[in-house]
Design an enzyme around this catalytic site. Structure first.
Site, PDB file in Angstrom:
ATOM      1  N   CYS A  69      32.368  59.939  48.817  1.00 13.01           N
ATOM      2  CA  CYS A  69      32.835  58.812  48.497  1.00 13.01           C
ATOM      3  C   CYS A  69      34.381  58.759  47.760  1.00 13.01           C
ATOM      4  O   CYS A  69      34.494  59.429  46.945  1.00 13.01           O
ATOM      5  CB  CYS A  69      31.990  57.710  47.539  1.00 13.01           C
ATOM      6  N   CYS A 113      34.783  57.679  44.260  1.00 15.25           N
ATOM      7  CA  CYS A 113      33.948  58.757  43.438  1.00 15.25           C
ATOM      8  C   CYS A 113      34.506  59.860  43.137  1.00 15.25           C
ATOM      9  O   CYS A 113      34.876  60.570  41.871  1.00 15.25           O
ATOM     10  CB  CYS A 113      32.535  59.144  43.856  1.00 15.25           C
ATOM     11  N   HIS A 118      28.389  54.309  41.252  1.00 18.54           N
ATOM     12  CA  HIS A 118      28.540  54.232  42.634  1.00 18.54           C
ATOM     13  C   HIS A 118      27.688  52.877  43.119  1.00 18.54           C
ATOM     14  O   HIS A 118      26.466  53.187  43.257  1.00 18.54           O
ATOM     15  CB  HIS A 118      28.285  55.352  43.457  1.00 18.54           C
ATOM     16  N   ASN A 144      36.445  42.187  47.790  1.00 17.33           N
ATOM     17  CA  ASN A 144      36.038  42.024  49.251  1.00 17.33           C
ATOM     18  C   ASN A 144      34.794  42.539  49.276  1.00 17.33           C
ATOM     19  O   ASN A 144      34.546  43.760  49.167  1.00 17.33           O
ATOM     20  CB  ASN A 144      37.045  42.859  50.227  1.00 17.33           C
ATOM     21  N   GLY A 157      36.803  42.257  54.558  1.00 10.46           N
ATOM     22  CA  GLY A 157      37.944  43.182  54.317  1.00 10.46           C
ATOM     23  C   GLY A 157      37.726  44.245  53.854  1.00 10.46           C
ATOM     24  O   GLY A 157      38.815  45.043  53.390  1.00 10.46           O
ATOM     25  N   THR A 166      37.098  48.143  52.999  1.00 12.18           N
ATOM     26  CA  THR A 166      37.249  49.057  53.755  1.00 12.18           C
ATOM     27  C   THR A 166      36.641  50.365  52.874  1.00 12.18           C
ATOM     28  O   THR A 166      36.482  51.465  53.599  1.00 12.18           O
ATOM     29  CB  THR A 166      38.708  49.713  54.042  1.00 12.18           C
ATOM     30  N   HIS A 172      32.788  51.477  47.811  1.00 11.55           N
ATOM     31  CA  HIS A 172      32.528  51.525  46.527  1.00 11.55           C
ATOM     32  C   HIS A 172      33.077  50.312  45.738  1.00 11.55           C
ATOM     33  O   HIS A 172      34.388  49.945  45.804  1.00 11.55           O
ATOM     34  CB  HIS A 172      33.198  52.931  45.921  1.00 11.55           C
ATOM     35  N   HIS A 190      34.916  47.418  44.033  1.00  7.79           N
ATOM     36  CA  HIS A 190      35.997  47.247  43.280  1.00  7.79           C
ATOM     37  C   HIS A 190      36.718  46.008  43.311  1.00  7.79           C
ATOM     38  O   HIS A 190      36.426  45.225  44.329  1.00  7.79           O
ATOM     39  CB  HIS A 190      37.190  48.461  44.065  1.00  7.79           C
ATOM     40  N   HIS A 215      40.450  44.390  42.990  1.00  8.10           N
ATOM     41  CA  HIS A 215      41.877  44.087  42.970  1.00  8.10           C
ATOM     42  C   HIS A 215      42.304  43.296  41.876  1.00  8.10           C
ATOM     43  O   HIS A 215      42.112  42.057  41.927  1.00  8.10           O
ATOM     44  CB  HIS A 215      42.136  43.836  44.672  1.00  8.10           C
TER      45      HIS A 215
END
Ligand code: DGP
Length: 115
Positions: A6, A9, A48, A89, A95, A97, A100, A102, A104
């Protein structure tokens, strides 16, 4: 748990360089390589989790912690008063990609209404 292949990671482990803005026991935050706004920071849990679809009740404190981290980062980086958008997302159709989890954190622009 970490995943061998990943990207995030690897960033958390320091195997891929990143511009760190914040780190604690639970999360790592760094600047997005392909910014969508003048300020674009990613907050990722060190554990993860592939996406928001992997979240369970046991992750409630972690998700709350991530939002508090977003506020702390916004104050430390000086854009809390300006304002910011927090985006997750979940899934390819939304969206996502990098699989893992996250969040924004975007600032420095006046964003159009999304919802
Ligand atoms: P999403 O599309 O929601 O899965 O967002 C993934 C984000 O991750 C995207 O904005 C670009 C960013 N990204 C992908 N690879 C790297 C990397 O190696 N380093 C950094 N800093 N950001 C990355």
């Amino acid at each position: 748990m970490m995943e061998e292949n990943c990207i995030f990671c690897k960033i958390i482990r320091g195997e891929i360089p990143s511009q760190k803005v914040y780190e604690d026991e639970w999360v790592y935050a760094f600047r997005d390589i392909n910014p969508a706004a003048p300020t674009h920071i990613l907050i990722v849990p060190k554990e993860h989790l592939a996406s928001a679809n992997a979240l369970e009740e046991k992750h409630e404190a972690l998700v709350g912690h991530i939002l508090v981290c977003a506020r702390k980062i916004a104050e430390e980086q000086g854009f809390a008063e300006y304002g910011y958008r927090i985006v997750n997302n979940c899934g390819e159709n939304a969206g996502q990609t990098v699989f893992h989890l996250h969040f924004h954190v975007l600032s420095g622009a006046k964003f159009d209404r999304m919802v």
